[in-house]
Write a protein that holds these residues in place. Structure first.
Motif, PDB file in Angstrom:
ATOM      1  N   MET A 115     -21.647  12.942   8.100  1.00 37.57           N
ATOM      2  CA  MET A 115     -21.654  14.991   8.746  1.00 37.57           C
ATOM      3  C   MET A 115     -23.014  15.117   8.378  1.00 37.57           C
ATOM      4  O   MET A 115     -23.319  15.146   7.137  1.00 37.57           O
ATOM      5  CB  MET A 115     -20.703  15.888   8.771  1.00 37.57           C
ATOM      6  CG  MET A 115     -21.164  16.575   9.332  1.00 37.57           C
ATOM      7  SD  MET A 115     -19.180  18.050   8.998  1.00 37.57           S
ATOM      8  CE  MET A 115     -18.545  18.645  10.610  1.00 37.57           C
ATOM      9  N   PRO A 116     -23.824  15.681   9.609  1.00 41.95           N
ATOM     10  CA  PRO A 116     -24.871  16.053   9.347  1.00 41.95           C
ATOM     11  C   PRO A 116     -24.626  17.350   8.516  1.00 41.95           C
ATOM     12  O   PRO A 116     -24.481  18.145   8.803  1.00 41.95           O
ATOM     13  CB  PRO A 116     -25.837  16.134  10.390  1.00 41.95           C
ATOM     14  CG  PRO A 116     -24.973  15.728  11.606  1.00 41.95           C
ATOM     15  CD  PRO A 116     -23.163  15.731  11.006  1.00 41.95           C
ATOM     16  N   ASN A 117     -26.534  18.049   7.277  1.00 42.44           N
ATOM     17  CA  ASN A 117     -26.230  18.435   6.782  1.00 42.44           C
ATOM     18  C   ASN A 117     -27.231  19.514   7.348  1.00 42.44           C
ATOM     19  O   ASN A 117     -28.083  19.806   7.653  1.00 42.44           O
ATOM     20  CB  ASN A 117     -26.657  18.448   5.903  1.00 42.44           C
ATOM     21  CG  ASN A 117     -26.909  19.989   4.275  1.00 42.44           C
ATOM     22  OD1 ASN A 117     -25.953  20.699   5.004  1.00 42.44           O
ATOM     23  ND2 ASN A 117     -26.393  19.175   3.188  1.00 42.44           N
ATOM     24  N   ILE A 118     -27.141  20.922   8.547  1.00 42.62           N
ATOM     25  CA  ILE A 118     -27.693  21.460   9.031  1.00 42.62           C
ATOM     26  C   ILE A 118     -27.292  23.144   8.713  1.00 42.62           C
ATOM     27  O   ILE A 118     -26.550  23.558   7.850  1.00 42.62           O
ATOM     28  CB  ILE A 118     -27.195  21.975  10.423  1.00 42.62           C
ATOM     29  CG1 ILE A 118     -27.264  20.098  10.740  1.00 42.62           C
ATOM     30  CG2 ILE A 118     -27.847  22.783  10.942  1.00 42.62           C
ATOM     31  CD1 ILE A 118     -26.193  19.529  12.066  1.00 42.62           C
ATOM     32  N   LYS A 119     -28.489  23.349   8.884  1.00 42.15           N
ATOM     33  CA  LYS A 119     -28.583  25.107   7.365  1.00 42.15           C
ATOM     34  C   LYS A 119     -29.258  25.920   8.628  1.00 42.15           C
ATOM     35  O   LYS A 119     -30.599  25.365   9.092  1.00 42.15           O
ATOM     36  CB  LYS A 119     -28.781  25.023   5.740  1.00 42.15           C
ATOM     37  CG  LYS A 119     -28.180  24.456   5.827  1.00 42.15           C
ATOM     38  CD  LYS A 119     -28.391  24.560   4.312  1.00 42.15           C
ATOM     39  CE  LYS A 119     -27.559  23.754   2.988  1.00 42.15           C
ATOM     40  NZ  LYS A 119     -26.579  24.176   3.246  1.00 42.15           N
ATOM     41  N   PRO A 120     -29.256  27.002   8.632  1.00 43.98           N
ATOM     42  CA  PRO A 120     -30.244  27.926   8.891  1.00 43.98           C
ATOM     43  C   PRO A 120     -31.439  28.051   8.166  1.00 43.98           C
ATOM     44  O   PRO A 120     -30.879  27.903   7.118  1.00 43.98           O
ATOM     45  CB  PRO A 120     -29.397  29.346   9.264  1.00 43.98           C
ATOM     46  CG  PRO A 120     -28.408  29.336   8.451  1.00 43.98           C
ATOM     47  CD  PRO A 120     -28.358  28.058   8.299  1.00 43.98           C
ATOM     48  N   ILE A 121     -33.120  28.114   9.129  1.00 47.22           N
ATOM     49  CA  ILE A 121     -34.071  28.755   7.911  1.00 47.22           C
ATOM     50  C   ILE A 121     -33.674  29.635   7.219  1.00 47.22           C
ATOM     51  O   ILE A 121     -34.937  29.207   6.089  1.00 47.22           O
ATOM     52  CB  ILE A 121     -35.371  28.690   8.735  1.00 47.22           C
ATOM     53  CG1 ILE A 121     -36.316  27.882   8.227  1.00 47.22           C
ATOM     54  CG2 ILE A 121     -35.451  29.929   9.675  1.00 47.22           C
ATOM     55  CD1 ILE A 121     -37.981  27.446   9.239  1.00 47.22           C
ATOM     56  N   SER A 122     -33.551  30.237   7.054  1.00 53.78           N
ATOM     57  CA  SER A 122     -32.552  32.084   6.373  1.00 53.78           C
ATOM     58  C   SER A 122     -32.776  31.100   5.045  1.00 53.78           C
ATOM     59  O   SER A 122     -32.663  32.046   4.404  1.00 53.78           O
ATOM     60  CB  SER A 122     -32.351  32.662   6.938  1.00 53.78           C
ATOM     61  OG  SER A 122     -31.004  32.148   7.306  1.00 53.78           O
ATOM     62  N   ASP A 123     -31.659  30.258   5.288  1.00 53.61           N
ATOM     63  CA  ASP A 123     -31.591  29.636   3.739  1.00 53.61           C
ATOM     64  C   ASP A 123     -32.261  29.179   2.733  1.00 53.61           C
ATOM     65  O   ASP A 123     -31.661  29.002   1.724  1.00 53.61           O
ATOM     66  CB  ASP A 123     -30.327  28.217   3.920  1.00 53.61           C
ATOM     67  CG  ASP A 123     -28.627  29.019   4.109  1.00 53.61           C
ATOM     68  OD1 ASP A 123     -29.098  29.961   4.631  1.00 53.61           O
ATOM     69  OD2 ASP A 123     -28.238  28.075   4.260  1.00 53.61           O
ATOM     70  N   LEU A 124     -33.600  28.792   3.385  1.00 51.47           N
ATOM     71  CA  LEU A 124     -34.512  28.818   2.078  1.00 51.47           C
ATOM     72  C   LEU A 124     -34.938  29.718   1.201  1.00 51.47           C
ATOM     73  O   LEU A 124     -35.809  29.687   0.103  1.00 51.47           O
ATOM     74  CB  LEU A 124     -35.999  28.068   3.329  1.00 51.47           C
ATOM     75  CG  LEU A 124     -35.833  26.363   3.623  1.00 51.47           C
ATOM     76  CD1 LEU A 124     -37.264  26.416   4.568  1.00 51.47           C
ATOM     77  CD2 LEU A 124     -35.971  25.924   2.304  1.00 51.47           C
TER      78      LEU A 124
END
Length: 59
Positions: free
Chosen positions: A1-10
């Motif tokens: 399953m792809p690991n998708i995160k919002p850029i704000s998690d950076l």
């Protein structure tokens, strides 16, 4: 399953980078749309070598 995160998690980038491994990139989204992918340097080198090889081979 792809690991998708919002850029704000950076904001906590060390946690995001811990999740990156070979053949397991982290995809970053902006406003719900894919924007970036973080991959390991070894994987990038392998991809570049593959592209170079394919571009040098004449069909």
């Amino acid at each position: 399953m792809p690991n998708i995160k919002p850029i704000s998690d950076l904001r906590n980038y060390t946690e995001v980078l811990k999740e990156v491994s070979f053949n397991n990139p982290v995809y970053l989204t902006r406003n719900g749309r894919g924007e970036y992918a973080i991959i390991k340097l070894e994987e990038l080198d392998k991809l570049r070598a593959t592209v170079t090889f394919r571009n040098s081979y004449k069909f």
